[in-house]
Design a protein around this motif. Structure first.
Motif, PDB file in Angstrom:
ATOM      1  N   LEU A   4      48.080  43.286  43.055  1.00  0.00           N
ATOM      2  CA  LEU A   4      48.039  44.522  42.062  1.00  0.00           C
ATOM      3  C   LEU A   4      48.992  45.374  41.826  1.00  0.00           C
ATOM      4  N   GLN A   7      50.966  43.491  39.198  1.00  0.00           N
ATOM      5  CA  GLN A   7      50.614  43.729  38.039  1.00  0.00           C
ATOM      6  C   GLN A   7      50.815  45.177  37.295  1.00  0.00           C
ATOM      7  N   LEU A 254      46.532  45.394  34.221  1.00  0.00           N
ATOM      8  CA  LEU A 254      45.366  45.468  35.133  1.00  0.00           C
ATOM      9  C   LEU A 254      44.271  44.591  34.517  1.00  0.00           C
ATOM     10  N   TYR A 257      44.531  41.037  34.947  1.00  0.00           N
ATOM     11  CA  TYR A 257      44.357  40.818  36.346  1.00  0.00           C
ATOM     12  C   TYR A 257      42.774  40.420  36.577  1.00  0.00           C
ATOM     13  N   PHE A 258      42.254  41.477  36.347  1.00  0.00           N
ATOM     14  CA  PHE A 258      40.633  41.631  36.492  1.00  0.00           C
ATOM     15  C   PHE A 258      39.950  40.714  35.669  1.00  0.00           C
TER      16      PHE A 258
END
Lengths: 287, 407
Positions: A4, A7, A254, A257-258
């Protein structure tokens, strides 16, 4: 958790490109009232000029950071003198259409000569390699991009909001006749401002050349996102576009990433949400 | 009155039928539609170069001297299936096009495949990768010439797994092509005892891969498989170098890499990459001779990519079939059937055949990108590592799900 952080940092790096580009757009819109759709094409020209300087003249990256924005800035000033200045006082749409047309022509010419797949531009030796931050491997060059863009953004903001020159400029856009009465050459100031905005685009182009391919469409792919940044931040607001640029870079990072599939659209979803709640953008004033 | 009208009707019909009969036997007109990405991320590997390849195929066929009249039109599908199918329909309905060639971008290629079948045209696809064109979505009107995802997976993929790369992470372009390539490669990996530990789907034409590369890095997979193409592949490779991925011990597998991509990345960054193609300009005297003629007519003096070579070779075979028929029957399925019945042989791909499902079979070659010090010229990029015979590289008919095979 480590991923996290990584990112977030990557988002900040992309955000610095958005910030630099939207800053130039905001300067041009705020001072000249032109929606500069040619911004992406001029960003691309910055990268190409850097490539030519290195390939044909042996002039390295560091000089390109200085020379490319000047060359492209002069090109921008010629555009302003020969075409854009005639649009003063007309509806925004005319400026948008004219600059969009210019962008298509410039991109078409580059594409005709250099194809679509791009040209390689190496990272300068001094910025090669990277460091291990524990949670990620940070290429030195990317770190440099963030710091350099931040400095340029803040310097531009300072120039426009805090200096005497900036005050003249802001006054000239409010009431050109009055400012001219004080003996200030308003048309020249406007030309120089357009040159500055264009130079910022070209600077972002040089910064991006070692990371992305130097391609004719590199600006066209980016410009829509950058416009969304400017709209979210509030058209013409300098600080608004800087902050939104960095923030959107992070949000996009983000999303990658998600839910990577949505990374190309998240900016526009945000734009819709912001405009629903605050039609002038986050920091914009009502026109 | 009645008898006269009946007589004239019969006479008219007879004349029309006779005219049609003569036309099908002696009609020597052909119209070719070169449909490609003319301006986007695949324009350099197909695009204007594919149109030139088609032009050269017409010239080299020598048919003009035998009284044939062959025209070429070209179109830009912009990587959008709706635009691609609209152009194809217009070509068949209004411009009377007989054959559509090239069509990179699997999404567009599959959409155009349906139109060509519906209009009974001929479709010689060179640019698209998806193996579905000759598998689940095969058509009696389609020949898939140059390469496909099955072949890429079973050459590059297999070679890398056998060399010890048993854990994979995929960076996949989020459309038909990426999905097909990831699917085909995954089956090869698992069949050879390897494992896919993760993957990420990225939108087509992504400028920044750093987020995805960080995830690939964190996965600790031995191989990072790039199931993308063109500008997406060059950006991923370039940025992977920046993030120290290869230096960190992971290996990149460029499942699909073209000559123009290597040029765009530069040998400095691209050196050592392994990948597969079915054509390289510097293979032998014939390919060099053709490539020299081609490069002289290209704007930037670039030799042909395998996609452009496939457009040329596919059309040459199409013309051979038309000559064998003795005229253009304007019946796509019939021409394709003839193409399948004749063995293929040309200067660029060598000997081969077209299988009943439309798949052209020829050798595939494993290459490695040269070091900058090994390269002798502006386009001297590849080292030949191995040759895979066509019958091992492409889908065996026993595994094909093509409905044409069930008859």
């Amino acid at each position: 958790m480590q991923a996290l952080y990584a990112q977030l940092l990557v988002g900040l790096i992309n955000g610095s490109f958005y910030a630099l580009l939207s800053l130039g757009l905001a300067v041009i819109f705020g001072m000249l009232n032109i929606i500069n759709f040619a911004h992406g094409a001029l960003y691309m020209m910055g990268a190409f000029v850097a490539y030519f300087l290195l390939d044909l003249g042996g002039i390295n990256y560091w000089w390109a950071l200085l020379i490319a924005p000047i060359i492209v800035g002069i090109f921008g000033m010629i555009l302003e003198r020969t075409m854009l200045q005639w649009l003063t006082g007309l509806d925004h749409l005319y400026g948008l259409l004219l600059t969009f047309g210019i962008a298509l022509i410039v991109q078409g010419v580059f594409q005709n000569y250099f194809g679509s797949s791009g040209l390689p531009y190496a990272i300068p030796d001094q910025l090669k390699g990277g460091m291990n931050l524990g949670f990620m491997f940070l290429p030195v060059y990317r770190g440099w991009v963030v710091i350099f863009s931040l400095v340029v953004c803040l310097a531009t903001w300072f120039l426009i909001e805090k200096t005497r020159l900036g005050a003249y400029l802001r006054a000239a856009t409010e009431n050109p006749t009055l400012v001219r009465a004080f003996g200030i050459n308003v048309p020249r100031m406007i030309t120089l401002t357009y040159g500055l905005g264009v130079g910022l685009a070209a600077l972002a182009g040089v910064l991006s050349a070692p990371i992305n391919q130097v391609r004719p469409l590199m600006g066209a792919d980016l410009i829509i996102v950058v416009f969304a940044v400017v709209v979210i931040g509030g058209m013409g607001s300098i600080m608004g576009s800087i902050i939104t640029g960095f923030a959107l870079g992070v949000i996009e990072g983000l999303t990658k990433y998600f839910y990577p599939e949505a990374s190309n659209t998240v900016v526009f979803v945000l734009m819709v949400l912001v405009l629903l709640v605050k039609p002038t953008g986050l920091t914009g004033r009502a026109a | 009155m009645k008898t006269r009208s009946l007589a004239s009707f019969l006479l008219g019909t007879a004349l029309t039928l006779a005219a049609a009969g003569i036309a099908s036997a002696q009609d020597k007109t052909v119209k070719i539609g070169a449909l490609s990405d003319q301006s986007g991320l695949y324009a350099d590997l197909g695009g204007p170069g594919s149109t030139l390849a088609a032009q050269m195929a017409v010239e080299d066929s020598g048919l003009a001297a035998k009284g044939w009249k062959i025209d070429i039109v070209s179109g830009d599908h912009q990587n959008k299936p709706d635009i691609g199918t609209a152009i194809a329909r217009q070509w068949f309905d209004v411009d009377k096009v007989d054959v559509i060639v090239d069509v990179p971008n699997s999404g567009v290629a599959l959409a155009v495949n349906n139109v060509v079948k519906e209009k009974n045209g001929v479709y010689i696809n060179s640019g698209a990768a998806t193996s579905d064109l000759t598998n689940a979505q095969c058509s009696p009107n389609t020949v898939h010439w140059t390469y496909d995802t099955y072949m890429l997976a079973h050459t590059t993929g297999q070679a890398l797994v056998k060399a010890g790369g048993d854990t994979w992470f995929f960076l996949t372009a989020d459309y038909a092509f990426g999905a097909a390539l990831e699917r085909d490669t995954t089956s090869v990996i698992t069949a050879n005892g390897g494992k896919v530990v993760g993957g990420v789907k990225h939108p087509l034409n992504t400028p920044d891969f750093s987020s995805f590369l960080l995830q690939a890095q964190a996965s600790k997979a031995k191989i990072i498989g790039l199931a993308n193409a063109g500008g997406d592949t060059t950006n991923s490779i370039k940025q992977a170098a920046e993030f120290g991925i290869v230096k960190g011990g992971q290996k990149l597998a460029a499942l699909l890499l073209f000559l123009t991509d290597v040029k765009a990345i530069g040998l400095e960054t691209a050196q050592g990459l392994n990948f597969t193609e079915t054509f390289y300009w510097d293979m032998n005297d014939q390919t060099r001779a053709f490539s020299k003629r081609f490069a002289e007519r290209m704007k930037n003096n670039a030799p042909p990519t395998m996609v452009q070579a496939g457009v040329y070779a596919g059309l040459r075979h199409y013309f051979k079939a038309l000559e064998a028929i003795g005229g253009n029957p304007h019946d796509g399925a019939k021409v394709v059937e003839k193409m399948k019945s004749m063995p293929t042989e040309d200067d660029l791909f060598g000997k081969g055949e077209i299988q009943p499902n439309g798949r052209t079979i020829h050798n595939a070659y494993l290459f490695e990108v040269k070091k900058p010090s090994e390269s002798k010229g502006p386009w001297d990029f590849y080292k030949l590592v191995g040759t895979v015979p066509g019958d091992q590289a492409f889908t065996p008919l026993s595994e094909s799900k093509c409905s044409l095979l069930k008859k």
